[in-house]
Write a protein that holds these residues in place. Structure first.
Motif, short mmCIF file in Angstrom:
data_model
loop_
_atom_site.label_atom_id
_atom_site.label_comp_id
_atom_site.label_asym_id
_atom_site.label_seq_id
_atom_site.Cartn_x
_atom_site.Cartn_y
_atom_site.Cartn_z
N GLN A 68 0.87 -1.17 0.00
CA GLN A 68 0.00 0.00 0.00
C GLN A 68 0.91 1.22 0.00
O GLN A 68 2.01 1.16 0.54
CB GLN A 68 -0.92 0.00 1.22
CG GLN A 68 -0.22 0.04 2.55
CD GLN A 68 -1.19 -0.10 3.72
OE1 GLN A 68 -1.59 -1.20 4.06
NE2 GLN A 68 -1.55 1.01 4.31
N PRO A 69 0.50 2.26 -0.65
CA PRO A 69 1.40 3.42 -0.78
C PRO A 69 1.81 3.94 0.60
O PRO A 69 0.95 4.36 1.35
CB PRO A 69 0.55 4.44 -1.52
CG PRO A 69 -0.54 3.63 -2.17
CD PRO A 69 -0.81 2.50 -1.26
N THR A 116 7.64 -11.20 -2.57
CA THR A 116 6.37 -10.55 -2.85
C THR A 116 6.15 -10.47 -4.36
O THR A 116 7.11 -10.43 -5.13
CB THR A 116 6.30 -9.14 -2.24
OG1 THR A 116 4.96 -8.66 -2.33
CG2 THR A 116 7.21 -8.16 -2.95
N ALA A 117 4.88 -10.50 -4.74
CA ALA A 117 4.50 -10.27 -6.14
C ALA A 117 3.36 -9.26 -6.14
O ALA A 117 2.40 -9.40 -5.39
CB ALA A 117 4.04 -11.56 -6.80
N ASP A 133 10.37 1.83 -8.38
CA ASP A 133 10.06 0.79 -7.39
C ASP A 133 11.10 0.92 -6.28
O ASP A 133 12.19 0.34 -6.37
CB ASP A 133 10.13 -0.60 -8.03
CG ASP A 133 9.01 -0.83 -9.03
OD1 ASP A 133 8.04 -0.05 -9.04
OD2 ASP A 133 9.11 -1.79 -9.82
N LYS A 134 10.78 1.67 -5.25
CA LYS A 134 11.78 1.97 -4.23
C LYS A 134 11.26 1.77 -2.80
O LYS A 134 11.86 2.25 -1.86
CB LYS A 134 12.31 3.38 -4.40
CG LYS A 134 11.26 4.48 -4.28
CD LYS A 134 11.89 5.86 -4.45
CE LYS A 134 10.85 6.95 -4.27
NZ LYS A 134 11.45 8.30 -4.44
N ASP A 135 10.15 1.04 -2.67
CA ASP A 135 9.63 0.77 -1.34
C ASP A 135 10.26 -0.47 -0.71
O ASP A 135 9.99 -0.78 0.45
CB ASP A 135 8.10 0.61 -1.38
CG ASP A 135 7.42 1.88 -1.85
OD1 ASP A 135 7.89 2.96 -1.49
OD2 ASP A 135 6.42 1.78 -2.58
N THR A 215 11.62 -7.90 -0.90
CA THR A 215 11.36 -6.74 -0.07
C THR A 215 12.56 -6.37 0.81
O THR A 215 12.74 -5.20 1.16
CB THR A 215 10.16 -6.96 0.86
OG1 THR A 215 10.45 -8.03 1.77
CG2 THR A 215 8.90 -7.27 0.05
N GLY A 216 13.34 -7.39 1.20
CA GLY A 216 14.42 -7.15 2.16
C GLY A 216 13.93 -7.00 3.57
O GLY A 216 14.70 -6.64 4.47
#
Length: 222
Positions: A68-69, A116-117, A133-135, A215-216
């Motif tokens: 989610q943002p 995650t996908a 894509d930096k989350d 995700t790390g």
């Protein structure tokens, strides 16, 4: 349907590779079946609402972690509060194979462990603005798969949403990987070409985009 003129693989930028026709028809069908199951829950597919009140035109469902943002959680607190569907081992194996094939180095995918996908469904009117894509805390490559209608995929630079960028046509079965120097490049989908997909994939209309990521994040985080 096979193209009359084979499309060559393309190195769009350092670390960014397009491999046309990577998924077989059977693999595409299997992914469509899996995505349909995920779309019905435990967290259903939805239009994501952004913090500024805007609503994304694509519909999204997540596996492994819920996006989610602009963060990842184990529960979909912005939808129904349910735990997200688990990330299956077969998707890890698919991601590793994709990375090895894209970089033409089997070892490149050996340590890749996507957890995650994000599955986005585009109807004929849906778009995706230029974004990074930096989350994720991990800088491991992103593996992107297309099924159904083809689209214009705009792949840019790491500094700005504007030019320079390269427009690439992604068709059903195509693989696109971006990592290394291109991991945080801006990218988006300015348009989809309705009616260009093959119904034998099981997707009568629209485009499915499945992106695998690391995700790390630690296993037990929320």
């Amino acid at each position: 349907m096979d193209a009359l003129i084979p499309r060559p693989r393309l190195r769009v930028a350092p670390g960014a590779v397009h491999v046309p026709g990577w998924l077989t028809l059977d693999e595409q069908r299997e992914l469509v079946v899996a995505c349909r199951a995920w779309a019905t829950g435990p967290v259903p597919i939805r239009h994501t609402r952004l913090p500024n009140g805007g609503v994304m035109s694509v519909r999204t469902v997540c596996v492994g972690w819920h996006w989610q943002p602009y963060r990842y959680t184990r529960t979909a607190d912005d939808v129904n509060g349910a735990p997200v569907a688990p990330f299956p081992d077969w998707l890890v194996a698919l991601g590793r194979r994709a990375l090895g094939d894209a970089y033409e180095d089997e070892a490149a995918g050996g340590g890749y462990t996507p957890d995650t996908a994000l599955i986005n469904f585009y109807d004929g009117q849906a778009r995706m603005g230029m974004h990074q894509d930096k989350d994720e805390r991990s800088s491991a490559p992103v593996v992107s798969l297309t099924i159904g209608d083809s689209c214009v995929f705009r792949f840019g630079n790491t500094e700005t949403r504007t030019r320079p960028y390269t427009d690439v046509e992604l068709a059903s079965g195509d693989l696109f990987v971006f990592g290394g120097p291109s991991r945080y490049a801006y990218h988006g989908v300015p348009r989809v070409h309705p009616g260009t997909g093959d119904p034998s994939t099981g997707l009568a209309t629209g485009r499915l985009n499945i992106t695998l990521r690391e995700t790390g994040l630690p296993e037990g985080s929320a």
